[in-house]
Design a protein around this motif. Structure first.
Motif, PDB file in Angstrom:
ATOM      1  N   GLY A 123       0.821  -1.214   0.000  1.00  0.00           N
ATOM      2  CA  GLY A 123       0.000   0.000   0.000  1.00  0.00           C
ATOM      3  C   GLY A 123       0.848   1.254   0.000  1.00  0.00           C
ATOM      4  N   LEU A 124       2.083   1.154  -0.484  1.00  0.00           N
ATOM      5  CA  LEU A 124       2.906   2.362  -0.612  1.00  0.00           C
ATOM      6  C   LEU A 124       2.238   3.283  -1.621  1.00  0.00           C
ATOM      7  N   PHE A 125       2.269   4.585  -1.354  1.00  0.00           N
ATOM      8  CA  PHE A 125       1.613   5.536  -2.247  1.00  0.00           C
ATOM      9  C   PHE A 125       2.481   5.726  -3.484  1.00  0.00           C
ATOM     10  N   SER A 126       1.949   5.284  -4.646  1.00  0.00           N
ATOM     11  CA  SER A 126       2.795   5.192  -5.832  1.00  0.00           C
ATOM     12  C   SER A 126       3.122   6.549  -6.436  1.00  0.00           C
ATOM     13  N   HIS A 127       2.395   7.607  -6.026  1.00  0.00           N
ATOM     14  CA  HIS A 127       2.696   8.934  -6.568  1.00  0.00           C
ATOM     15  C   HIS A 127       3.659   9.701  -5.669  1.00  0.00           C
ATOM     16  N   MET A 128       4.122   9.051  -4.601  1.00  0.00           N
ATOM     17  CA  MET A 128       5.030   9.743  -3.686  1.00  0.00           C
ATOM     18  C   MET A 128       6.379   9.029  -3.649  1.00  0.00           C
ATOM     19  N   SER A 129       7.419   9.801  -3.342  1.00  0.00           N
ATOM     20  CA  SER A 129       8.740   9.215  -3.188  1.00  0.00           C
ATOM     21  C   SER A 129       8.769   8.350  -1.931  1.00  0.00           C
ATOM     22  N   VAL A 130       9.832   7.564  -1.821  1.00  0.00           N
ATOM     23  CA  VAL A 130      10.046   6.757  -0.622  1.00  0.00           C
ATOM     24  C   VAL A 130      10.034   7.648   0.621  1.00  0.00           C
ATOM     25  N   ALA A 131      10.737   8.780   0.544  1.00  0.00           N
ATOM     26  CA  ALA A 131      10.829   9.663   1.710  1.00  0.00           C
ATOM     27  C   ALA A 131       9.450  10.172   2.120  1.00  0.00           C
TER      28      ALA A 131
END
Lengths: 258, 207
Positions: free
Chosen positions: A91-99
């Motif tokens: 569920g990592l937000f794909s439009h945001m960087s890792v940071a």
């Protein structure tokens, strides 16, 4: 925030629109800082039980206490910000960087920029990802194992009282899974949080947990320390579940038969 | 081209009025469609009824709709403006709803579990991830509106339609061709520009 105690008393969840229990009644007490694995076959209710803690699933009876406070009396938004959550699909937000992914909860809590930036780097280091190399990457540029590391970093970024994990390593190959299992104990110990960990992999549960809760058909079959479960399974179901599956030994045994 | 050479100012003014009409209608249409699309993305009976109704509006022949609007609102820019806004709703609302509906369930769940409020989930996760699909809807609507807006010339709204309908009335094929080519060029320009935006936001949202 320090690790919270967690207790379930008579917790039930019904199938929507019916009076049949999908889960429960569940009675379980978890000490601050304890690592508890929920184990059982698909559909046994382990994920449902996990989700009742941060109220992604609402309970139909009983109560759940966080540090002795009835969680139903807490504001769900504020409560969720104090509970870490990591799942198999990341569920990592794909439009945001890792940071920015790791920074989500601290941002929601209104931390200042410098504190967030320092925290993000510290969390990436905690999960053994070089901040300089990974900070600006997108989730799509990560391997499955790296994405899970980021998921764990994000879940722990605001030093949650409780960490909920649902098969976080379920989709990883055996070598990466072993590596992350080894590191998770260290990470959780460093952060100092109470952990509830869902898995259907009994070996994973045996390696990680202080205590294992075996579930079957919405109820707790046995709840005990790993060795206790292996040495003294309470029911035939538990014995079968934890019976050493040693494919190599089976292969040798089969080869010895004339 | 001879008409354009002879009357560059007239064509430029008509083009300017056309752009103004389309952009104004597009802005209002989007402002209406965004909340409706968000509502439709949540599903349920209201969503079905709303999309059905907007789809029905979309199927009314444009000339008939315009005639009805003239009867109700009189001649001028207003009826074509309203017709443009009404026609765009279906495509815009559908794409907003589809974009939000297409957001990965795990990402939405993670957003809720992290402690985002419903508004934060929408603004920080759902809308940014839906943006490429939403911009795609805006592009389709804009291109259709450029063509549809030429009908405004028939009801007294200024724009490229004026050239076409005057040319038709006065038997000046050059004027018709100049209006038509300008409308085509404008549609292509909108298409290219919004394709660019679409690519940009797709890249940013990693699709």
């Amino acid at each position: 925030m320090s690790a919270a105690s967690l207790s379930f008393a008579g917790v039930r969840v019904r199938y929507p629109g019916t009076s049949r229990d999908a889960l429960g009644p569940i009675d379980l007490r978890i000490a601050p800082g304890e690592f508890v694995a929920l184990v059982g076959p698909s559909g046994c209710g382990k994920t449902t039980l996990l989700r009742t803690v941060n109220r992604l699933t609402s309970i139909d009876a009983g109560r759940i206490d966080l540090d002795g406070v009835d969680s139903a009396s807490l504001d769900p938004i504020a409560m969720r910000r104090s509970i870490g959550y990591a799942i198999q699909a990341t569920g990592l937000f794909s439009h945001m960087s890792v940071a920015r992914n790791v920074a989500i909860v601290p941002e929601l809590l209104g931390w200042d920029r410098a504190r967030i930036a320092a925290r993000v780097d510290a969390m990436l280091e905690l999960v053994r990802l070089d901040p300089v190399r990974y900070r600006d990457r997108r989730p799509r540029e990560l391997s499955g194992g790296e994405a899970q590391r980021v998921g764990v970093a994000r879940a722990l970024a605001a030093a949650p009282r409780v960490l909920l994990m649902d098969e976080p390593f379920g989709a990883l190959d055996a070598i990466v899974r072993r590596e992350l299992q080894r590191e998770l104990r260290r990470i959780v110990a460093e952060v100092g949080t109470t952990t509830l960990f869902v898995t259907h992999d009994v070996n994973e549960a045996l390696r990680l947990a202080d205590r294992i809760v075996v579930m079957r058909a919405g109820a707790i079959e046995q709840c005990a320390a790993p060795l206790e479960i292996v040495d003294h399974p309470a029911t035939p179901f538990v014995r079968e579940l934890f019976e050493a599956e040693d494919a190599i030994a089976e292969l040798r045994a089969a080869a010895r038969i004339p | 081209m001879s008409y354009l050479a002879a009357h560059p100012l007239r064509v430029a003014l008509a083009l300017g009025a056309h752009v103004e009409l389309v952009l104004g209608a597009l802005a209002l249409a989007f402002a209406i469609a965004l909340p409706l699309g968000i509502r439709c993305a949540r599903g349920g009976r209201v969503a079905g009824l709303l999309l059905g109704a907007l789809g029905a509006v979309y199927t009314i022949p444009s000339l008939a709709l315009l005639a009805l609007l003239v009867a109700a609102l009189g001649l001028g820019t207003l009826p074509i403006f309203v017709a443009l806004v009404a026609y765009a709703q279906f495509v815009l609302v559908r794409n907003v709803a589809a974009g939000i509906g297409g957001v990965d369930a795990a990402e939405r769940e993670a957003a809720i579990a992290m402690g985002m409020t419903a508004r934060q989930v929408l603004a920080r996760v759902e809308l940014p991830l839906a943006l490429p699909v939403i911009v795609g809807g805006v592009r389709i609507a804009a291109v259709a509106m450029v063509a549809l807006a030429t009908l405004g010339g028939y009801v007294g709204a200024s724009g490229l339609g004026t050239l076409i309908f005057t040319g038709l009335a006065l038997h000046h094929p050059d004027e018709i061709i100049a209006g038509s080519i300008a409308a085509c060029a404008l549609a292509i320009a909108f298409d290219l520009a919004l394709r660019g935006v679409e690519r940009l936001v797709s890249y940013r949202s990693s699709r």
